[in-house]
Scaffold this motif. Structure first.
Motif, PDB file in Angstrom:
ATOM      1  N   VAL A  85     -27.113 -27.224  12.144  1.00 41.92           N
ATOM      2  CA  VAL A  85     -26.513 -27.884  11.235  1.00 41.92           C
ATOM      3  C   VAL A  85     -26.700 -29.307  11.294  1.00 41.92           C
ATOM      4  CG1 VAL A  85     -24.517 -28.159   9.913  1.00 41.92           C
ATOM      5  CG2 VAL A  85     -24.991 -26.078  10.670  1.00 41.92           C
ATOM      6  N   ILE A  86     -27.672 -30.076  10.669  1.00 40.57           N
ATOM      7  CA  ILE A  86     -27.718 -31.657  10.800  1.00 40.57           C
ATOM      8  C   ILE A  86     -27.611 -32.223   9.668  1.00 40.57           C
ATOM      9  CG2 ILE A  86     -29.563 -33.104  11.676  1.00 40.57           C
ATOM     10  CD1 ILE A  86     -31.240 -30.646  12.788  1.00 40.57           C
ATOM     11  N   ILE A  87     -26.710 -33.403   9.830  1.00 42.83           N
ATOM     12  CA  ILE A  87     -26.403 -34.283   8.874  1.00 42.83           C
ATOM     13  C   ILE A  87     -27.158 -35.613   8.861  1.00 42.83           C
ATOM     14  CG2 ILE A  87     -24.314 -35.552   7.819  1.00 42.83           C
ATOM     15  CD1 ILE A  87     -22.390 -33.476   8.862  1.00 42.83           C
ATOM     16  N   ASN A  88     -27.919 -35.706   7.749  1.00 46.07           N
ATOM     17  CA  ASN A  88     -28.669 -37.108   7.934  1.00 46.07           C
ATOM     18  C   ASN A  88     -28.281 -37.959   6.728  1.00 46.07           C
ATOM     19  OD1 ASN A  88     -30.514 -39.145   7.695  1.00 46.07           O
ATOM     20  ND2 ASN A  88     -32.041 -37.996   8.427  1.00 46.07           N
ATOM     21  N   LEU A  89     -27.171 -38.952   7.364  1.00 43.13           N
ATOM     22  CA  LEU A  89     -26.646 -39.840   6.442  1.00 43.13           C
ATOM     23  C   LEU A  89     -27.681 -40.948   5.635  1.00 43.13           C
ATOM     24  CD1 LEU A  89     -23.389 -40.608   8.374  1.00 43.13           C
ATOM     25  CD2 LEU A  89     -23.634 -39.350   6.330  1.00 43.13           C
ATOM     26  N   LYS A  90     -28.829 -41.327   6.434  1.00 45.98           N
ATOM     27  CA  LYS A  90     -29.665 -42.151   5.891  1.00 45.98           C
ATOM     28  C   LYS A  90     -30.171 -41.396   4.674  1.00 45.98           C
ATOM     29  CE  LYS A  90     -33.517 -45.242   6.877  1.00 45.98           C
ATOM     30  NZ  LYS A  90     -34.517 -45.534   8.039  1.00 45.98           N
ATOM     31  N   GLU A  91     -30.946 -40.296   4.896  1.00 41.23           N
ATOM     32  CA  GLU A  91     -31.612 -39.668   4.120  1.00 41.23           C
ATOM     33  C   GLU A  91     -30.823 -38.863   3.132  1.00 41.23           C
ATOM     34  OE1 GLU A  91     -34.735 -40.126   3.908  1.00 41.23           O
ATOM     35  OE2 GLU A  91     -35.246 -40.932   5.914  1.00 41.23           O
TER      36      GLU A  91
END
Length: 524
Positions: free
Chosen positions: A173-179
């Protein structure tokens, strides 16, 4: 520049995609695809394989320079590189490129001033029904202009190879705040979807002076609002679903300058040992349109809520409007009462106690409870744990950010704070009994309507908590936990042990005020 990210829109244009289907349509797809079965209640039931709870060791946040300084990195918020994320993202999109996909467009946040437009792309139809019910559904007019600011891509069937992909297991489960992307793979447990968006809101809202909270909330006929903080299994959903009050939400809220608002549009209730007698509102919400995870079922499609054959963490997901009198849109005024829920496996904390502001801050930062079986992988019986702000697994920022905001709001709005133990009485787990829900409801009612304040109070000699001596509908001997133990010396030893754990855990908050530190339990 590194690896470029694949274009999600081109994937959605090149395969069979179902956008924003109605509930009957999604149910039909799910059953036709063999993902779920229709039960006698009308709800669909599915199983999630070996992942029957959240997998915290597999949750990451992409370490991008412009966001890195704000994140509280550690075991909860594990960093992962942009390169690893992009590589996995491209693999997942390639995996999905020849599959039927289901897309939900909606919102997180009932207050339009703080609403986040989201899109969820699902490999499984049943998970698309889950997000349809759990997030806020747009009107037809809103759908015409909907522009997602965050996208979740959920591909349970794609399993990572840790040796190649840089993950800890097949699940991620990966959160990418930039993208502005959340990438989920390898796990079928739908709770990962809702909690990942909650984590995103926990990053965004405090920066807009809104306290994001892992709590349920309800409101009375006179507009009095109550909050219930607590980890999974402590009673947030059960206690907020009160037939004499109106439900705002069962798990995730924001507290702004205008009041509280639900982040979600549905409920996600634990339903192990669910009964119509004890939890009638949840019982009646399990009907057509609801999604059941890992609930046992017989050949006649009857549900067995008492069975833990697949997991203790059996779940029911349903929209907020399935609860009679739910507040929609789910917004209300400022809280009058704040309740911290704990399920104490030691059996030593009182079933209800009044807290000073300093004690409230101490217990909020401590976040003591017992992890209950099934809510996370590998937890098979209650384990004592401290989860800061009663929601540490979902907090990207420093815990003190949330704690200081709560303290300010309690003071500004003169909210009364209580600690409620829904755990064990008369002994620890395995010896004592779980607190009767009827007693807990009576105590919570007394706290909310203020009648608890007419009681005399005694001070717990170790924890310093103010314990009422009488509450209508509750035997007096239950109110003081030491009285419920046959072996009083055993109680004293267990209480000392828990007090030491509190003190040991709180050492990491060396920078807080002396007033808050003074609320610590006393150890001989």
């Amino acid at each position: 520049m590194g690896l470029k990210m694949a274009d999600l829109n081109s994937i959605l244009e090149g395969t069979t995609v179902y956008y924003n289907l109605s509930v009957p349509e999604i149910v039909e797809h799910s059953i036709k695809r063999g993902e779920s079965m229709l039960t006698k209640t009308g709800a669909i039931r599915t199983t999630t394989g070996k992942y029957t709870g959240r997998s915290p060791k597999d949750r990451f946040i992409v370490d991008e320079p412009e966001y890195s300084a704000k994140i509280s990195w550690g075991k909860v918020n594990q960093p992962i590189s942009p390169e690893i994320f992009r590589n996995l993202y491209n693999k997942v999109l390639n995996y999905l490129s020849n599959k039927e996909l289901f897309v939900f467009d909606g919102f997180a946040g009932a207050d339009k001033n703080y609403q986040l437009p989201i899109r969820v792309v699902n490999e499984y139809a049943w998970q698309n029904l889950f997000v349809h019910q759990l997030f806020i559904r747009p009107t037809e007019e809103e759908l015409k202009t909907h522009q997602p600011e965050f996208t979740v891509v959920a591909a349970p069937g794609f399993k990572a190879d840790p040796s190649v992909d840089g993950t800890n297991s097949e699940a991620f489960v990966i959160i990418n705040l930039k993208e502005k992307v959340v990438l989920i793979g390898g796990t079928e447990y739908a709770g990962e979807i809702k909690k990942s968006i909650f984590s995103v809101m926990n990053y965004l809202l405090p920066q807009r002076n809104v306290l994001s909270m892992h709590c349920s909330a309800n409101v009375g006929k006179d507009g009095d609002v109550a909050l219930f903080f607590g980890l999974s299994g402590t009673g947030k959903t059960t206690l907020s679903a009160d037939p004499n009050r109106f439900l705002i939400g069962d798990d995730e809220h924001g507290w702004s300058e205008d009041g509280v608002f639900n982040i979600e549009g549905g409920c996600y209730a634990k339903c192990i040992r669910l009964s119509e007698e004890n939890e009638p509102q949840i019982w009646n919400a399990i009907k057509f349109g609801a999604v059941l995870e890992n609930v046992d079922i017989d050949e006649n499609r009857n549900l067995d809520f008492d069975s833990d054959r697949l997991t203790e963490n059996t779940r029911a997901a349903y929209p907020l409007h399935y609860i009679p009198g739910a507040v929609i849109p789910s917004t209300a005024g400022h809280p009058n009462v704040v309740i911290f829920l704990t399920a104490d496996a030691f059996g030593v904390l009182p079933p209800i106690a009044k807290l000073s502001k300093e004690q409230a801050m101490y217990h909020f930062l401590s976040g003591y409870t017992s992890k209950l079986a099934g809510t996370e992988r590998g937890v098979t019986e209650p384990e004592a744990t401290f989860s800061t702000c009663f929601g540490e697994p979902f907090l990207p920022l420093s815990p003190t950010v949330y704690a200081e905001m709560l303290g300010e709001k309690i003071t500004k709005h003169n909210a009364r704070v209580y600690l409620v133990n829904t755990g064990w009485s008369g002994g620890p787990y395995g010896v004592g009994q779980r607190m009767k829900i009827a007693y807990t409801r009576a105590m919570v009612t007394a706290a909310i309507n203020g009648s608890i304040e007419t009681s005399d109070f005694v001070t717990d000699p170790i924890f310093g908590l103010q314990i009422p001596t009488q509450i209508e509908g509750v035997p007096s001997e239950v109110l003081n936990p030491r009285n419920t133990w046959a072996d009083k010396e055993a109680y004293d030893r267990q209480a000392e042990d828990l007090a030491r754990r509190f003190n040991e855990n709180f050492k990491k908050f060396s920078h807080v005020s002396d007033e808050i530190k003074s609320a610590a339990p006393l150890v001989k």
